[in-house]
Design an enzyme around this catalytic site. Structure first.
Site, PDB file in Angstrom:
ATOM      1  N   GLU A 123      28.908  41.739  56.279  1.00 45.28           N
ATOM      2  CA  GLU A 123      28.789  43.174  56.580  1.00 45.28           C
ATOM      3  C   GLU A 123      27.338  43.644  56.382  1.00 45.28           C
ATOM      4  O   GLU A 123      26.812  44.417  57.177  1.00 45.28           O
ATOM      5  CB  GLU A 123      29.761  43.969  55.696  1.00 45.28           C
ATOM      6  CG  GLU A 123      31.213  43.612  56.031  1.00 45.28           C
ATOM      7  CD  GLU A 123      32.227  44.427  55.247  1.00 45.28           C
ATOM      8  OE1 GLU A 123      32.242  44.323  54.005  1.00 45.28           O
ATOM      9  OE2 GLU A 123      32.999  45.170  55.872  1.00 45.28           O
ATOM     10  N   GLU A 143      38.567  38.071  53.508  1.00 46.79           N
ATOM     11  CA  GLU A 143      39.401  39.216  53.123  1.00 46.79           C
ATOM     12  C   GLU A 143      40.867  38.944  53.457  1.00 46.79           C
ATOM     13  O   GLU A 143      41.767  39.302  52.687  1.00 46.79           O
ATOM     14  CB  GLU A 143      38.932  40.490  53.851  1.00 46.79           C
ATOM     15  CG  GLU A 143      37.657  41.095  53.294  1.00 46.79           C
ATOM     16  CD  GLU A 143      36.378  40.493  53.909  1.00 46.79           C
ATOM     17  OE1 GLU A 143      36.442  39.381  54.462  1.00 46.79           O
ATOM     18  OE2 GLU A 143      35.335  41.149  53.795  1.00 46.79           O
TER      19      GLU A 143
HETATM   20  C1  1HE Z   1      31.979  35.348  42.600  1.00 47.58           C
HETATM   21  C2  1HE Z   1      32.107  35.558  43.984  1.00 47.58           C
HETATM   22  C3  1HE Z   1      32.654  36.810  44.401  1.00 47.58           C
HETATM   23  C4  1HE Z   1      31.278  33.594  43.675  1.00 47.58           C
HETATM   24  N1  1HE Z   1      33.002  37.702  43.462  1.00 47.58           N
HETATM   25  N2  1HE Z   1      32.362  36.276  41.705  1.00 47.58           N
HETATM   26  N3  1HE Z   1      34.180  36.854  48.814  1.00 47.58           N
HETATM   27  C5  1HE Z   1      34.848  35.689  48.755  1.00 47.58           C
HETATM   28  O1  1HE Z   1      36.041  35.610  48.781  1.00 47.58           O
HETATM   29  C6  1HE Z   1      33.978  34.477  48.572  1.00 47.58           C
HETATM   30  C7  1HE Z   1      34.210  33.888  47.208  1.00 47.58           C
HETATM   31  N4  1HE Z   1      33.220  32.870  46.868  1.00 47.58           N
HETATM   32  C8  1HE Z   1      33.273  31.607  47.345  1.00 47.58           C
HETATM   33  O2  1HE Z   1      34.051  31.253  48.210  1.00 47.58           O
HETATM   34  C9  1HE Z   1      32.294  30.638  46.759  1.00 47.58           C
HETATM   35  O3  1HE Z   1      31.838  31.156  45.509  1.00 47.58           O
HETATM   36  C10 1HE Z   1      31.061  30.336  47.643  1.00 47.58           C
HETATM   37  C11 1HE Z   1      31.496  29.505  48.845  1.00 47.58           C
HETATM   38  C12 1HE Z   1      30.363  31.599  48.103  1.00 47.58           C
HETATM   39  C13 1HE Z   1      30.032  29.518  46.814  1.00 47.58           C
HETATM   40  O4  1HE Z   1      30.656  28.369  46.265  1.00 47.58           O
HETATM   41  P1  1HE Z   1      29.934  27.599  45.048  1.00 47.58           P
HETATM   42  O5  1HE Z   1      30.734  26.367  44.778  1.00 47.58           O
HETATM   43  O6  1HE Z   1      28.485  27.426  45.376  1.00 47.58           O
HETATM   44  O7  1HE Z   1      29.971  28.595  43.793  1.00 47.58           O
HETATM   45  P2  1HE Z   1      31.209  28.983  42.844  1.00 47.58           P
HETATM   46  O8  1HE Z   1      31.349  27.952  41.759  1.00 47.58           O
HETATM   47  O9  1HE Z   1      32.441  29.269  43.627  1.00 47.58           O
HETATM   48  O10 1HE Z   1      30.746  30.376  42.221  1.00 47.58           O
HETATM   49  C14 1HE Z   1      29.717  30.446  41.235  1.00 47.58           C
HETATM   50  C15 1HE Z   1      30.021  31.658  40.386  1.00 47.58           C
HETATM   51  O11 1HE Z   1      29.950  32.825  41.198  1.00 47.58           O
HETATM   52  C16 1HE Z   1      31.415  31.630  39.801  1.00 47.58           C
HETATM   53  O12 1HE Z   1      31.376  32.331  38.583  1.00 47.58           O
HETATM   54  P3  1HE Z   1      31.357  31.538  37.151  1.00 47.58           P
HETATM   55  O13 1HE Z   1      31.323  32.630  36.125  1.00 47.58           O
HETATM   56  O14 1HE Z   1      32.625  30.707  37.146  1.00 47.58           O
HETATM   57  O15 1HE Z   1      30.128  30.682  37.179  1.00 47.58           O
HETATM   58  C17 1HE Z   1      32.209  32.464  40.803  1.00 47.58           C
HETATM   59  O16 1HE Z   1      33.374  33.052  40.230  1.00 47.58           O
HETATM   60  C18 1HE Z   1      31.198  33.526  41.147  1.00 47.58           C
HETATM   61  N5  1HE Z   1      31.469  34.132  42.445  1.00 47.58           N
HETATM   62  N6  1HE Z   1      31.663  34.458  44.621  1.00 47.58           N
HETATM   63  C19 1HE Z   1      32.862  37.429  42.160  1.00 47.58           C
HETATM   64  N7  1HE Z   1      32.756  37.121  45.694  1.00 47.58           N
HETATM   65  C20 1HE Z   1      32.877  45.875  50.989  1.00 47.58           C
HETATM   66  S1  1HE Z   1      34.303  45.046  51.057  1.00 47.58           S
HETATM   67  C21 1HE Z   1      33.890  43.374  51.233  1.00 47.58           C
HETATM   68  C22 1HE Z   1      35.065  42.530  50.908  1.00 47.58           C
HETATM   69  C23 1HE Z   1      34.681  41.133  50.601  1.00 47.58           C
HETATM   70  O17 1HE Z   1      33.522  40.769  50.588  1.00 47.58           O
HETATM   71  S2  1HE Z   1      35.949  40.061  50.312  1.00 47.58           S
HETATM   72  C24 1HE Z   1      35.199  38.497  50.233  1.00 47.58           C
HETATM   73  C25 1HE Z   1      34.826  38.131  48.832  1.00 47.58           C
END
Ligand code: 1HE
Length: 270
Positions: A123, A143
């Site tokens: 976005e 989403e």
């Molecule tokens: C997060 C987020 C997040 C990572 N919110 N904490 N977005 C998503 O559904 C995407 C979610 N994220 C992922 O699928 C993956 O993190 C990635 C593919 C982007 C990256 O993977 P990777 O293996 O490099 O990293 P990771 O181990 O998954 O994440 C590292 C840390 O970032 C980890 O936290 P930690 O405390 O365990 O180290 C994750 O929890 C954190 N993290 N992504 C919170 N999104 C205006 S409305 C918009 C609506 C949306 O955007 S919905 C889509 C949300």
């Protein structure tokens, strides 16, 4: 393009989830939350707006990028859990205001995309004016899988780039597009090798910064609005905008420079 970016001072330096630097007429804003893959919490989305608003007036184009291995993991899901319906609407409207401040701000924004460009990350990207994707970039709208809907303007902007069918596929089926597919469908205007995105974005920002400000204004403010109007109304607005732009001194000087053989010709790119 070798630009000497220096860290911005004052209030821009206080935006702790961003890194802001400036080189001459180009500002660089980097999302700087790599440990959370640049997931956008409330603070980050508001800092993004502040960074654009606080840019010195000498800055004529902005490059936006993300620190770490991904451009942006979208909305910080840890802030989502306890919101009421009313709070959810206000939260989405806040994103809309910030995305509008990018799209309809003072200067064009060139965004560099690498790794995950997902959810709110897409976005943000779609609110920018020029998207330069590196080969590692991939696009998703998880989403659908998370049980939510886009709330940061994605339903209005992504279909205008890639079509309703593509966005429907991404949300219903969890389809993830790689950099080449995204490029083919209009999510990026430039596709470059890994590591080459920032230099390309700076080159483009340099060109944009060299345009007459009123031309850039017309492209940013009038073009997307004309696209939303009927052809008849759009053509009328175009005439107004054209007359305003050509009446400006910068336009007169540039046209004279061409007629006096002092300005470049339009040539094929290499
Ligand atoms: C997060 C987020 C997040 C990572 N919110 N904490 N977005 C998503 O559904 C995407 C979610 N994220 C992922 O699928 C993956 O993190 C990635 C593919 C982007 C990256 O993977 P990777 O293996 O490099 O990293 P990771 O181990 O998954 O994440 C590292 C840390 O970032 C980890 O936290 P930690 O405390 O365990 O180290 C994750 O929890 C954190 N993290 N992504 C919170 N999104 C205006 S409305 C918009 C609506 C949306 O955007 S919905 C889509 C949300």
């Amino acid at each position: 393009m070798n630009l000497d970016f220096r860290p911005a001072g004052g209030a821009l330096a206080e935006l702790n989830l961003l890194q802001v630097s400036i080189a001459d007429t180009i500002g660089h804003v980097r999302l700087n939350r790599p440990e959370k893959r640049n997931a956008v919490n409330d603070t980050l989305v508001l800092q993004l707006r502040s960074a654009l608003e606080l840019m010195p007036s000498a800055v004529k184009a902005i490059v936006l990028s993300g620190e770490g291995s991904h451009f942006c993991a979208g909305l910080d899901l840890s802030e989502l859990s306890e919101r009421s319906v009313a709070e959810g609407i206000l939260h989405s409207r806040q994103w809309h205001a910030v995305m509008d401040s990018i799209q309809f701000g003072r200067v064009p924004v060139v965004v560099v995309l690498h790794g995950a460009v997902v959810g709110g990350g897409l976005e943000i990207a779609s609110a920018c004016h020029i998207r330069v994707a590196e080969a590692s970039a991939y696009y998703g709208l998880p989403e659908g899988q998370r049980g939510i809907f886009v709330g940061g303007g994605g339903s209005a902007r992504v279909p205008r780039l890639a079509g309703v069918a593509t966005m429907t596929d991404m949300m219903l089926c969890g389809r993830v597009l790689d950099a080449a597919e995204g490029h083919q469908r209009g999510l990026s205007q430039y596709l470059v090798a890994d590591g080459a995105g920032f230099a390309k974005a700076c080159e483009l920002a340099g060109r944009i910064a060299g345009n007459a400000p009123l031309s850039n204004f017309a492209v940013m403010q009038a073009l997307p609005r004309i696209a939303d109007l009927s052809q008849s109304d759009g053509l009328f607005v175009e005439s107004l905008m054209a007359a305003i732009a050509q009446g400006d001194d910068a336009a007169k000087q540039r046209v004279r420079a061409f007629l006096e053989k002092r300005a470049g010709k339009v040539e094929k790119s290499q």
